[in-house]
Write a protein that holds these residues in place. Structure first.
Motif, PDB file in Angstrom:
ATOM      1  N   ALA A 171       2.106 -37.332  32.777  1.00 56.11           N
ATOM      2  CA  ALA A 171       1.229 -36.389  32.594  1.00 56.11           C
ATOM      3  C   ALA A 171       1.528 -35.494  31.337  1.00 56.11           C
ATOM      4  O   ALA A 171       1.035 -35.101  30.613  1.00 56.11           O
ATOM      5  N   CYS A 172       3.099 -35.186  31.511  1.00 56.65           N
ATOM      6  CA  CYS A 172       3.445 -34.279  30.434  1.00 56.65           C
ATOM      7  C   CYS A 172       3.587 -34.820  28.978  1.00 56.65           C
ATOM      8  O   CYS A 172       3.202 -34.297  28.002  1.00 56.65           O
ATOM      9  N   VAL A 173       3.806 -36.180  29.018  1.00 57.23           N
ATOM     10  CA  VAL A 173       3.868 -36.955  27.641  1.00 57.23           C
ATOM     11  C   VAL A 173       2.404 -36.988  27.172  1.00 57.23           C
ATOM     12  O   VAL A 173       2.222 -36.720  26.064  1.00 57.23           O
ATOM     13  N   GLY A 174       1.420 -37.327  28.043  1.00 53.81           N
ATOM     14  CA  GLY A 174       0.085 -37.354  27.524  1.00 53.81           C
ATOM     15  C   GLY A 174      -0.237 -35.781  27.043  1.00 53.81           C
ATOM     16  O   GLY A 174      -0.970 -35.554  26.081  1.00 53.81           O
ATOM     17  N   MET A 175       0.074 -34.577  27.699  1.00 57.23           N
ATOM     18  CA  MET A 175      -0.274 -33.487  26.953  1.00 57.23           C
ATOM     19  C   MET A 175       0.457 -32.912  25.689  1.00 57.23           C
ATOM     20  O   MET A 175      -0.121 -32.493  24.952  1.00 57.23           O
ATOM     21  N   LEU A 176       1.808 -33.450  25.635  1.00 56.91           N
ATOM     22  CA  LEU A 176       2.420 -33.304  24.216  1.00 56.91           C
ATOM     23  C   LEU A 176       1.696 -34.210  23.225  1.00 56.91           C
ATOM     24  O   LEU A 176       1.730 -33.577  22.054  1.00 56.91           O
TER      25      LEU A 176
END
Length: 200
Positions: A171-176
């Motif tokens: 999820a963090c990668v998608g946000m980044l």
């Protein structure tokens, strides 16, 4: 498509920070919005400490790393927690490089702890590494606690924690990457700040 640089901030060779950097690299490269994810391992890339002058070989290394950072659309900054602090190599990186490399690009902070710690590097990086670099840290971060018990490919790994961290990391990668896309447009619209090279 985005190019992301992952900065593994540990001085130790084969560190847990590097292990997590590789996990995040795999999640990034599996994403449709990421063209390439490269790791700068500060245990291997022996950047000189900040000075007012450098030898030719030191300057060549600084220029090489600087070019990689400048070509990046976003960053993952992975830091162990040593004595409640980020490493000297990671702090040094933010002294060596400037807004030319980092300005108005997103950064995901990932803290790594052998125990239940990990919060202090988050606070330290948010407080002291963005002012002149103008790096835009995400309003989200990742803390990987008890890092030695996950992502080792062993039967006795803590699979429940690993699954949780894996899901949250994805999820963090998608946000980044969403921020990386958005901030490309923002950079095109920025006013001329050459008169104000440093933040207040």
């Amino acid at each position: 498509m985005n190019k992301i640089t992952i900065i593994s901030g540990s001085h130790r060779k084969g560190s847990e920070s590097l292990k997590m950097s590789k996990v995040l690299q795999a999640r990034l490269e599996a994403h449709s919005s990421c063209d390439k994810a490269e790791i700068i391992d500060l245990a291997e890339v022996n950047l000189p400490f900040w000075s007012e002058s450098y030898s030719d070989s030191e300057q060549a290394l600084i220029d090489k790393v600087g070019a990689q950072l400048e070509a990046s659309d976003g960053f993952v900054v992975v830091s162990p927690e040593w004595h409640g602090m980020v490493t000297s190599a990671l702090k040094n990186l933010f002294l060596l490089f400037t807004s030319k490399q980092f300005a108005h690009k997103p950064g995901l902070i990932v803290a790594v702890s052998a125990g239940v710690g990990g919060a202090y590097p988050i606070n330290e990086l948010r407080t002291s590494s963005y002012k002149n670099s103008r790096l835009c840290y995400l309003p989200e971060h990742l803390i990987v606690r008890h890092v030695g018990s996950i992502f080792n490919g062993k039967e006795d790994d803590d699979k429940k924690t690993e699954a949780y961290i894996d899901k949250r990391a994805t999820a963090c990668v998608g946000m980044l990457l969403a921020y990386a896309d958005a901030l490309k447009t923002a950079r095109e619209m920025m006013p001329d700040m050459s008169e104000f090279p440093n933040g207040m």
